[in-house]
Motif scaffolding. Structure first.
Motif, PDB file in Angstrom:
ATOM      1  N   LEU A   1      38.963 -34.514  -1.651  1.00 45.00           N
ATOM      2  CA  LEU A   1      38.603 -33.154  -2.029  1.00 45.00           C
ATOM      3  C   LEU A   1      38.624 -32.324  -0.753  1.00 45.00           C
ATOM      4  CD1 LEU A   1      35.576 -33.858  -4.406  1.00 45.00           C
ATOM      5  CD2 LEU A   1      37.923 -33.313  -5.056  1.00 45.00           C
ATOM      6  N   GLU A   2      39.348 -31.226  -0.762  1.00 48.60           N
ATOM      7  CA  GLU A   2      39.442 -30.381   0.420  1.00 48.60           C
ATOM      8  C   GLU A   2      38.687 -29.073   0.204  1.00 48.60           C
ATOM      9  OE1 GLU A   2      43.908 -28.936  -0.930  1.00 48.60           O
ATOM     10  OE2 GLU A   2      43.484 -29.185   1.195  1.00 48.60           O
ATOM     11  N   ASN A   3      38.443 -28.365   1.306  1.00 50.75           N
ATOM     12  CA  ASN A   3      37.740 -27.069   1.260  1.00 50.75           C
ATOM     13  C   ASN A   3      36.358 -27.189   0.621  1.00 50.75           C
ATOM     14  OD1 ASN A   3      39.791 -25.443   2.476  1.00 50.75           O
ATOM     15  ND2 ASN A   3      40.937 -25.512   0.546  1.00 50.75           N
ATOM     16  N   VAL A   4      35.666 -28.257   0.913  1.00 53.62           N
ATOM     17  CA  VAL A   4      34.322 -28.455   0.365  1.00 53.62           C
ATOM     18  C   VAL A   4      33.305 -27.828   1.323  1.00 53.62           C
ATOM     19  CG1 VAL A   4      32.585 -30.139  -0.333  1.00 53.62           C
ATOM     20  CG2 VAL A   4      35.005 -30.562  -0.823  1.00 53.62           C
ATOM     21  N   ALA A   5      32.545 -26.889   0.820  1.00 53.89           N
ATOM     22  CA  ALA A   5      31.561 -26.199   1.654  1.00 53.89           C
ATOM     23  C   ALA A   5      30.416 -27.132   2.014  1.00 53.89           C
ATOM     24  CB  ALA A   5      31.019 -24.962   0.932  1.00 53.89           C
ATOM     25  N   GLU A   6      29.913 -26.989   3.225  1.00 52.79           N
ATOM     26  CA  GLU A   6      28.749 -27.765   3.645  1.00 52.79           C
ATOM     27  C   GLU A   6      27.520 -27.242   2.911  1.00 52.79           C
ATOM     28  OE1 GLU A   6      29.957 -28.954   8.173  1.00 52.79           O
ATOM     29  OE2 GLU A   6      29.428 -26.875   7.792  1.00 52.79           O
ATOM     30  N   GLY A   7      26.738 -28.145   2.342  1.00 57.02           N
ATOM     31  CA  GLY A   7      25.580 -27.746   1.560  1.00 57.02           C
ATOM     32  C   GLY A   7      25.636 -28.354   0.164  1.00 57.02           C
ATOM     33  N   PRO A   8      25.070 -27.656  -0.840  1.00 58.94           N
ATOM     34  CA  PRO A   8      24.999 -28.202  -2.204  1.00 58.94           C
ATOM     35  C   PRO A   8      26.357 -28.613  -2.775  1.00 58.94           C
ATOM     36  CG  PRO A   8      23.599 -26.275  -2.002  1.00 58.94           C
ATOM     37  CD  PRO A   8      24.390 -26.352  -0.733  1.00 58.94           C
ATOM     38  N   ASP A   9      27.416 -27.857  -2.453  1.00 60.97           N
ATOM     39  CA  ASP A   9      28.737 -28.216  -2.956  1.00 60.97           C
ATOM     40  C   ASP A   9      29.153 -29.606  -2.484  1.00 60.97           C
ATOM     41  OD1 ASP A   9      29.073 -25.925  -4.360  1.00 60.97           O
ATOM     42  OD2 ASP A   9      30.561 -25.017  -3.037  1.00 60.97           O
TER      43      ASP A   9
ATOM     44  N   THR B   1      32.921 -39.026   4.529  1.00 61.00           N
ATOM     45  CA  THR B   1      32.544 -37.614   4.513  1.00 61.00           C
ATOM     46  C   THR B   1      32.699 -37.095   5.936  1.00 61.00           C
ATOM     47  OG1 THR B   1      30.180 -38.064   4.874  1.00 61.00           O
ATOM     48  CG2 THR B   1      30.973 -38.047   2.606  1.00 61.00           C
ATOM     49  N   THR B   2      33.555 -36.096   6.119  1.00 55.93           N
ATOM     50  CA  THR B   2      34.130 -35.863   7.440  1.00 55.93           C
ATOM     51  C   THR B   2      33.680 -34.590   8.145  1.00 55.93           C
ATOM     52  OG1 THR B   2      36.082 -34.811   6.489  1.00 55.93           O
ATOM     53  CG2 THR B   2      36.173 -37.201   6.806  1.00 55.93           C
ATOM     54  N   SER B   3      32.454 -34.138   7.902  1.00 57.42           N
ATOM     55  CA  SER B   3      31.956 -32.984   8.654  1.00 57.42           C
ATOM     56  C   SER B   3      30.460 -33.126   8.875  1.00 57.42           C
ATOM     57  CB  SER B   3      32.259 -31.680   7.913  1.00 57.42           C
ATOM     58  OG  SER B   3      31.924 -30.563   8.716  1.00 57.42           O
ATOM     59  N   PHE B   4      29.972 -32.605   9.995  1.00 59.68           N
ATOM     60  CA  PHE B   4      28.562 -32.749  10.352  1.00 59.68           C
ATOM     61  C   PHE B   4      27.642 -32.244   9.244  1.00 59.68           C
ATOM     62  CE2 PHE B   4      24.614 -31.238  12.305  1.00 59.68           C
ATOM     63  CZ  PHE B   4      24.226 -32.353  13.021  1.00 59.68           C
ATOM     64  N   GLY B   5      28.009 -31.134   8.619  1.00 65.18           N
ATOM     65  CA  GLY B   5      27.167 -30.549   7.578  1.00 65.18           C
ATOM     66  C   GLY B   5      27.115 -31.331   6.287  1.00 65.18           C
ATOM     67  N   PHE B   6      27.881 -32.418   6.195  1.00 60.10           N
ATOM     68  CA  PHE B   6      27.824 -33.298   5.017  1.00 60.10           C
ATOM     69  C   PHE B   6      26.769 -34.393   5.174  1.00 60.10           C
ATOM     70  CE2 PHE B   6      32.680 -32.548   4.333  1.00 60.10           C
ATOM     71  CZ  PHE B   6      32.418 -31.288   3.807  1.00 60.10           C
ATOM     72  N   MET B   7      26.054 -34.394   6.282  1.00 62.89           N
ATOM     73  CA  MET B   7      25.148 -35.499   6.571  1.00 62.89           C
ATOM     74  C   MET B   7      24.067 -35.672   5.509  1.00 62.89           C
ATOM     75  SD  MET B   7      23.053 -36.372  10.082  1.00 62.89           S
ATOM     76  CE  MET B   7      22.234 -34.769  10.159  1.00 62.89           C
ATOM     77  N   ASN B   8      23.267 -34.656   5.278  1.00 61.19           N
ATOM     78  CA  ASN B   8      22.177 -34.794   4.304  1.00 61.19           C
ATOM     79  C   ASN B   8      22.700 -35.053   2.888  1.00 61.19           C
ATOM     80  OD1 ASN B   8      20.175 -34.509   6.244  1.00 61.19           O
ATOM     81  ND2 ASN B   8      20.068 -32.297   6.021  1.00 61.19           N
ATOM     82  N   PRO B   9      23.744 -34.347   2.436  1.00 61.96           N
ATOM     83  CA  PRO B   9      24.304 -34.672   1.118  1.00 61.96           C
ATOM     84  C   PRO B   9      24.801 -36.113   1.010  1.00 61.96           C
ATOM     85  CG  PRO B   9      25.060 -32.511   1.810  1.00 61.96           C
ATOM     86  CD  PRO B   9      24.361 -33.121   2.996  1.00 61.96           C
ATOM     87  N   THR B  10      25.372 -36.648   2.100  1.00 56.28           N
ATOM     88  CA  THR B  10      25.837 -38.034   2.069  1.00 56.28           C
ATOM     89  C   THR B  10      24.671 -38.994   1.873  1.00 56.28           C
ATOM     90  OG1 THR B  10      27.710 -37.511   3.528  1.00 56.28           O
ATOM     91  CG2 THR B  10      27.056 -39.827   3.369  1.00 56.28           C
ATOM     92  N   ILE B  11      23.594 -38.781   2.611  1.00 56.14           N
ATOM     93  CA  ILE B  11      22.405 -39.623   2.471  1.00 56.14           C
ATOM     94  C   ILE B  11      21.844 -39.516   1.060  1.00 56.14           C
ATOM     95  CG2 ILE B  11      20.037 -39.971   3.260  1.00 56.14           C
ATOM     96  CD1 ILE B  11      22.097 -40.932   5.276  1.00 56.14           C
ATOM     97  N   GLN B  12      21.813 -38.309   0.540  1.00 54.09           N
ATOM     98  CA  GLN B  12      21.274 -38.071  -0.802  1.00 54.09           C
ATOM     99  C   GLN B  12      22.057 -38.827  -1.866  1.00 54.09           C
ATOM    100  OE1 GLN B  12      21.346 -33.905  -1.865  1.00 54.09           O
ATOM    101  NE2 GLN B  12      21.339 -34.347  -4.055  1.00 54.09           N
ATOM    102  N   VAL B  13      23.384 -38.699  -1.824  1.00 50.40           N
ATOM    103  CA  VAL B  13      24.217 -39.350  -2.848  1.00 50.40           C
ATOM    104  C   VAL B  13      24.221 -40.864  -2.648  1.00 50.40           C
ATOM    105  CG1 VAL B  13      26.543 -39.516  -3.820  1.00 50.40           C
ATOM    106  CG2 VAL B  13      25.628 -37.285  -3.124  1.00 50.40           C
TER     107      VAL B  13
ATOM    108  N   ILE C   1      36.090 -36.586   1.758  1.00 53.13           N
ATOM    109  CA  ILE C   1      35.605 -35.223   1.564  1.00 53.13           C
ATOM    110  C   ILE C   1      35.950 -34.423   2.812  1.00 53.13           C
ATOM    111  CG2 ILE C   1      33.584 -33.755   1.197  1.00 53.13           C
ATOM    112  CD1 ILE C   1      34.135 -35.429  -1.211  1.00 53.13           C
ATOM    113  N   TYR C   2      36.669 -33.326   2.648  1.00 52.89           N
ATOM    114  CA  TYR C   2      37.120 -32.510   3.774  1.00 52.89           C
ATOM    115  C   TYR C   2      36.471 -31.129   3.749  1.00 52.89           C
ATOM    116  CZ  TYR C   2      41.039 -35.894   4.021  1.00 52.89           C
ATOM    117  OH  TYR C   2      41.815 -37.026   4.109  1.00 52.89           O
ATOM    118  N   VAL C   3      36.100 -30.628   4.912  1.00 48.38           N
ATOM    119  CA  VAL C   3      35.483 -29.306   5.003  1.00 48.38           C
ATOM    120  C   VAL C   3      36.530 -28.194   4.999  1.00 48.38           C
ATOM    121  CG1 VAL C   3      35.452 -29.145   7.525  1.00 48.38           C
ATOM    122  CG2 VAL C   3      33.639 -28.033   6.186  1.00 48.38           C
TER     123      VAL C   3
END
Length: 360
Positions: free
Chosen positions: A73-81, A99-111, A39-41
Motif C-alpha cells: 500500500l503506497e501513500n499511507v499517511a502516518e497516523g490512524p490511516d 512498515t517503512t516509516s518512523f510515523g508507523f511505529m505506534n500503529p505497527t505496535i497496535q496492530v 506499507i509505504y509513506v
C-alpha cells in the motif's frame, strides 16, 4: 518454474478493493507462497525513500520466485490511516509485514498486538515486541561522506539542507553532514529549512530556491523527490541526491547521493520466515553492511574532494573513523561529546540537538 507471484499496487483510497482480493490470502497448502506486505509513506515512483524500499520488495520477488507473494500500500499517511492499512494487510493473509516509516511505529505496535501470530518489521523505529522487529540504516555515515565533498567544494561555505521532520534520524544527518564539512572548513554553515513532509516536490523546490537565495551553493535534503536537485540545476549550484542515485534528474548539479539498499536485509528476514527461524530484534546497518552506499561521483567533484570523501568512507568501513567522535559542541557551546570519545548508539538514537554550525 513459472513465477506465480502476485504484485498488487494500491493507493490507500483503493484499500477496500484490495481487501476483497483473494489472491493475497494464504492457502492451507504446505507449498503455498509466503505472503509479504509492505506499507509505504510515499509513492513508489518518488525515486527516494519509498522507491528504494520497493526495489527491496522487487529483489525479494527475483530471489524467491513463486515461494512468495508480495503486496503493498503506497501513500499511507502516518497516523490512524497507517493502522487501518497495516490491519488490512494482516487480514489479507500476509505472514510478515514491513512498515517503512518512523510515523508507523505506534500503529505497527497496535496492530501487532491484535495479530500475535504474524510478524512485523518497522523501519527506523525503536519499539519492539515478540512479534515486532526494528531495522534501520546508518544514514549519517553517508552524510559524513557527502559533507566532506561539500566542505571541499563550497565557495560560499554555506549549504542548504531541506529536512522533513525533526526526528533523531534527520537531526543525525544534519549534524553528520555539518561536522564533516567543518573538518574541511571550520567556518562552514548549514542552514536548514523544515519542509514538514517526506514528499512534496513543489515545496522541496521552493525550499531549495530559498536556500540558494540565502547564499547556499550546496543543497542536500532529507526529503524524497528530485525537485530540489532540479532547482539546483536551474540555478547553477551543486546538490546531493537522497536515497537513490538521482543524477539523471540533474546531471550537472548532482555530485553524489546516499543510496539506500534494503535488498539484502529483506531477503535475509524472509528466508528466516520460510525456515521458521525469524526472531524479533534490532538491526542498524551502515556502509560496511551494504545498507548505505554512495552514488558515483560527478566528474565535477575535484580530486581533493574525491580523495577526502573516499578516505572518510574507508575509515568508516575499517572502524578507524566515526562521524560523531568528540569533542563535539552544540549550538550553545555545550560539550555533548568529550574529546576522544565517540557518541554511543543510545545517544545517536535520541539525538535532539544541533552541532555548532547548524542554523536551524
Amino acid at each position: 518454474m513459472t513465477s506465480i507471484i502476485t504484485r498488487r499496487r494500491f493507493n490507500f483510497g483503493a484499500a477496500a478493493a484490495a481487501a476483497t482480493t483473494p489472491l493475497l490470502g494464504h492457502s492451507a497448502s504446505a507449498q503455498a507462497p509466503v505472503g509479504i506486505g509492505f506499507i509505504y509513506v510515499g509513492p513508489v515512483g518518488d525515486h527516494g525513500w519509498t522507491w528504494t524500499h520497493d526495489q527491496g520488495r522487487k529483489a525479494l520477488e527475483a530471489h524467491f520466485g513463486s515461494k512468495i507473494k508480495t503486496s503493498f500500500l503506497e501513500n499511507v499517511a502516518e497516523g490512524p490511516d497507517a493502522a487501518r492499512a497495516i490491519r488490512q494487510l494482516a487480514q489479507a493473509g500476509n505472514q510478515i509485514i514491513f512498515t517503512t516509516s518512523f510515523g508507523f511505529m505506534n500503529p505497527t505496535i497496535q496492530v501487532a498486538k491484535q495479530f500475535p501470530k504474524l510478524k512485523f518489521e518497522h523501519a527506523t523505529g525503536y519499539q519492539r515486541t515478540e512479534n515486532v522487529a526494528t531495522y534501520n540504516a546508518r544514514f549519517y555515515e553517508g552524510r559524513a561522506v557527502i559533507g566532506t565533498i561539500a566542505g571541499h567544494m563550497s565557495k560560499s561555505g554555506q549549504a542548504g539542507y531541506i529536512a522533513s521532520f525533526p526526528i533523531p534520524e534527520v537531526v543525525m544527518g544534519i549534524n553528520a553532514f555539518t561536522l564533516a564539512a567543518r573538518k574541511v572548513n571550520p567556518n562552514f554553515k548549514t542552514k536548514v529549512i523544515w519542509a514538514s513532509t517526506w514528499y512534496d516536490p513543489a515545496k522541496e523546490a521552493d525550499a531549495a530556491k530559498a536556500l540558494i537565495d540565502q547564499g547556499a551553493d550546496m543543497i542536500t535534503q532529507h526529503t524524497d523527490s528530485a525537485a530540489a536537485l532540479q532547482a539546483a540545476e536551474q540555478r547553477g549550484v551543486f546538490a546531493f541526491g537522497q536515497a537513490s542515485d538521482m543524477s539523471s534528474f540533474a546531471p550537472k548539479a548532482h555530485l553524489s547521493a546516499i543510496v539506500d539498499d534494503w535488498s539484502g536485509y529483506y531477503i535475509k528476514r524472509v528466508q528466516e520466515v520460510i525456515d521458521d527461524k525469524w526472531k524479533s530484534g534490532d538491526v542498524w546497518g551502515g556502509i560496511k553492511d551494504g545498507f548505505v552506499k554512495l552514488a558515483p561521483y560527478n566528474a565535477a567533484v575535484t580530486p581533493a574532494a574525491r580523495a577526502a570523501a573516499d578516505a572518510v568512507k574507508d575509515g568508516i568501513v575499517s572502524g578507524k573513523l566515526h562521524p560523531f567522535t568528540g569533542e563535539l559542541k552544540d549550538q550553545k557551546g555545550v560539550v555533548r561529546v568529550k574529546a576522544g570519545e565517540t557518541a554511543p548508539d543510545e545517544v545517536l538514537a535520541k539525538m535532539d540537538w544541533y552541532i555548532d554550525g547548524v542554523q536551524a
